[in-house]
Scaffold this motif. Structure first.
Motif, short mmCIF file in Angstrom:
data_model
loop_
_atom_site.label_atom_id
_atom_site.label_comp_id
_atom_site.label_asym_id
_atom_site.label_seq_id
_atom_site.Cartn_x
_atom_site.Cartn_y
_atom_site.Cartn_z
N GLN A 134 0.85 -1.19 0.00
CA GLN A 134 0.00 0.00 0.00
C GLN A 134 0.88 1.24 0.00
OE1 GLN A 134 -2.89 -1.84 3.31
NE2 GLN A 134 -3.61 0.16 2.59
N ASN B 107 -3.07 0.81 7.59
CA ASN B 107 -3.54 -0.58 7.70
C ASN B 107 -2.61 -1.33 8.65
OD1 ASN B 107 -4.77 -3.06 7.31
ND2 ASN B 107 -4.05 -3.34 5.21
N PRO C 297 -7.66 -6.22 1.42
CA PRO C 297 -8.46 -5.07 1.01
C PRO C 297 -9.94 -5.42 0.91
CG PRO C 297 -7.42 -6.07 -0.90
CD PRO C 297 -6.87 -6.80 0.31
N GLU D 80 -7.75 -0.12 4.18
CA GLU D 80 -7.11 -1.33 3.67
C GLU D 80 -6.99 -1.32 2.15
OE1 GLU D 80 -9.34 -1.65 7.33
OE2 GLU D 80 -10.08 -1.39 5.29
N GLY D 81 -7.66 -0.36 1.49
CA GLY D 81 -7.71 -0.35 0.04
C GLY D 81 -8.93 -1.11 -0.46
#
Length: 360
Positions: free
Chosen positions: A255, A261, A267, A335-336
C-alpha cells in the motif's frame, strides 16, 4: 431460553452491637446468565476449483436450473476485445474475442488476486459448509450453504446497599454490571461472515448513590449521583484474524501508506452481481475495525421539596456530562479496495467478476 442465576439479600447486623433491630442496613445481590444461541444459514455462490485455476468452461449463467450448453454457459472475453466479438453466454455468434474454451492462459492470471479468489473456495471446504450440487434446490443461484451458530450469552450482576442511620436520613448505593456478547460469523459489524468469527461485545456499567434527608414533615431534600458506561468491542482470536491478513504465500500487495492498515488486512473486494456472482462473498471492513468505543456519562441531581398548604414546590439542580471515544486507525477504507464487478464501461471486462479478479 435458559436462565441461570440467583439472588441473596437481607439485613447486615452484629448481634448486640450494630443494627440490633435489623432495620438500618440491608444488602441485595443478584446474578443472572443467559447462555443463548441462534442458528444462521447463508447461501453463497463460491468459485469452483476449476474457476480458481482459470477454467470457466463449465460455468452456467446464474438462475439456470437446467442450463442449455448452447445458450446458458458464460463466455470469458479477452481484455480489449469488443462485445460484438464475444457474446456474454452461449455458443452462437462471433467468438473471436473470447478466450478459447473460456479458459484463462496461466500467463494472464495474477497470483496475488488469484489468492483472494482461492480463499473463497478454501473457506467453503471447512466445517459448516455444505455443497449444493442439485440446481433444482438452489434454483441455479448458489452452490454452497454455510451453517453457523452465533453465541449471544448475557451476564448481569446487580448489587444494592440501603442504609438508614436515623429516621430522617436514608441512603442507598446501587451497582449494575452487564455484558452482552454477539459471538459468531454473523455478529454485528462483521463484514466477512463467510471467513472469520468475531465477538461483538458490549459491556455496560451503572453506578448510583442516593441520599434523602427529611428536615420536617413538609421539607425534604434528595441528592443523587450516578455514572454509567457503554463499551463496544470486537474480539477475535489470532487464528481468526490470520485468515484475513496478508501473507507471503497468498495476497501480499503493498500500500502507498501502510500505516493506515496496521493489522495488514486484506483489502475490500467486490466481485459484483452479474452473471453467476449474485451471491458471491465479498471482503469488507467496518471503518472502525477492530471496534473500540467508549462512552461514559455522569449526572448529579439535588432536589429540595417544600409542602406549603395544598401545594408541593420543588427546586433543583441537575448537572450532566458525558464523553465518547471512538478509537480506530483511520476512516473510510484504509485497507484499500478492489471492485472486480462486470462493467460494460471497462474495455478489459471479462463479463465475470471472478475472471476479472484472476486477471487482476
Amino acid at each position: 431460553y435458559n436462565t441461570i442465576g440467583g439472588n441473596i439479600g437481607g439485613p447486615v447486623y452484629w448481634p448486640g452491637h450494630f443494627n440490633r433491630n435489623k432495620n438500618k442496613l440491608f444488602f441485595f445481590y443478584s446474578q443472572e446468565y443467559w447462555p443463548d444461541q441462534s442458528p444462521n444459514t447463508t447461501s453463497w455462490q463460491i468459485p469452483t476449483q476449476a474457476e480458481v485455476n482459470g477454467d470457466f468452461s463449465q460455468t452456467p449463467e446464474q438462475g439456470k436450473v437446467n442450463p442449455d450448453p448452447a445458450t446458458d454457459y458464460i463466455n470469458i472475453k479477452m481484455p480489449g476485445a469488443s462485445t460484438s466479438s464475444c457474446p456474454a453466454s452461449g455458443t452462437s455468434g462471433n467468438h473471436s474475442g473470447c478466450f478459447p474454451g473460456n479458459k484463462l492462459p496461466p500467463g494472464s492470471i495474477n497470483a496475488s488476486t488469484q489468492a483472494l479468489v482461492k480463499l473463497l473456495y478454501t473457506a467453503a471446504q471447512g466445517p459448516g459448509w455444505i455443497p449444493i450440487t442439485n440446481r433444482a434446490i438452489s434454483g441455479g443461484n448458489y452452490n454452497y450453504i454455510q451453517q453457523t451458530t452465533t453465541n449471544t450469552p448475557t451476564t448481569q450482576e446487580i448489587a444494592r446497599v440501603d442504609y438508614d442511620p436515623t429516621e430522617k436520613l436514608h441512603m442507598y448505593a446501587r451497582l449494575l454490571f452487564q455484558v452482552n456478547n454477539d459471538d459468531g460469523y454473523h455478529s454485528t459489524a462483521n463484514d466477512n461472515p463467510w471467513l472469520m468469527k468475531v465477538n461483538y461485545q458490549t459491556p455496560r456499567q451503572n453506578i448510583a448513590y442516593d441520599v434523602t434527608y427529611t428536615f420536617s414533615p413538609t421539607l425534604l431534600n434528595e441528592f443523587n449521583f450516578g455514572t454509567s458506561t457503554f463499551f463496544e468491542n470486537q474480539l477475535y482470536t489470532k487464528s481468526q484474524l490470520a485468515l484475513a491478513t496478508k501473507n507471503p504465500n497468498g495476497y501480499d500487495l503493498g500500500q502507498i501508506n501502510s500505516a493506515n492498515n496496521p493489522l495488514n488486512l486484506y483489502p475490500k473486494v467486490s466481485f459484483g452481481s452479474s452473471h453467476n456472482t449474485g451471491k458471491s462473498p465479498s471482503y469488507g471492513w467496518d471503518s472502525r475495525f477492530p471496534m473500540y468505543d467508549r462512552v461514559r456519562w455522569w449526572q448529579a441531581n439535588d432536589n429540595l421539596t417544600k409542602i406549603v398548604g395544598n401545594h408541593n414546590m420543588m427546586f433543583g439542580v441537575n448537572l450532566a456530562t458525558d464523553n465518547y471515544l471512538q478509537a480506530h486507525s483511520s476512516s473510510g477504507t484504509p485497507e484499500g479496495a478492489f471492485d472486480f464487478s462486470s462493467n460494460s464501461n471497462n474495455p478489459n471486462d471479462s463479463y465475470y467478476g471472478y475472471a476479472n479478479a484472476l486477471e487482476g
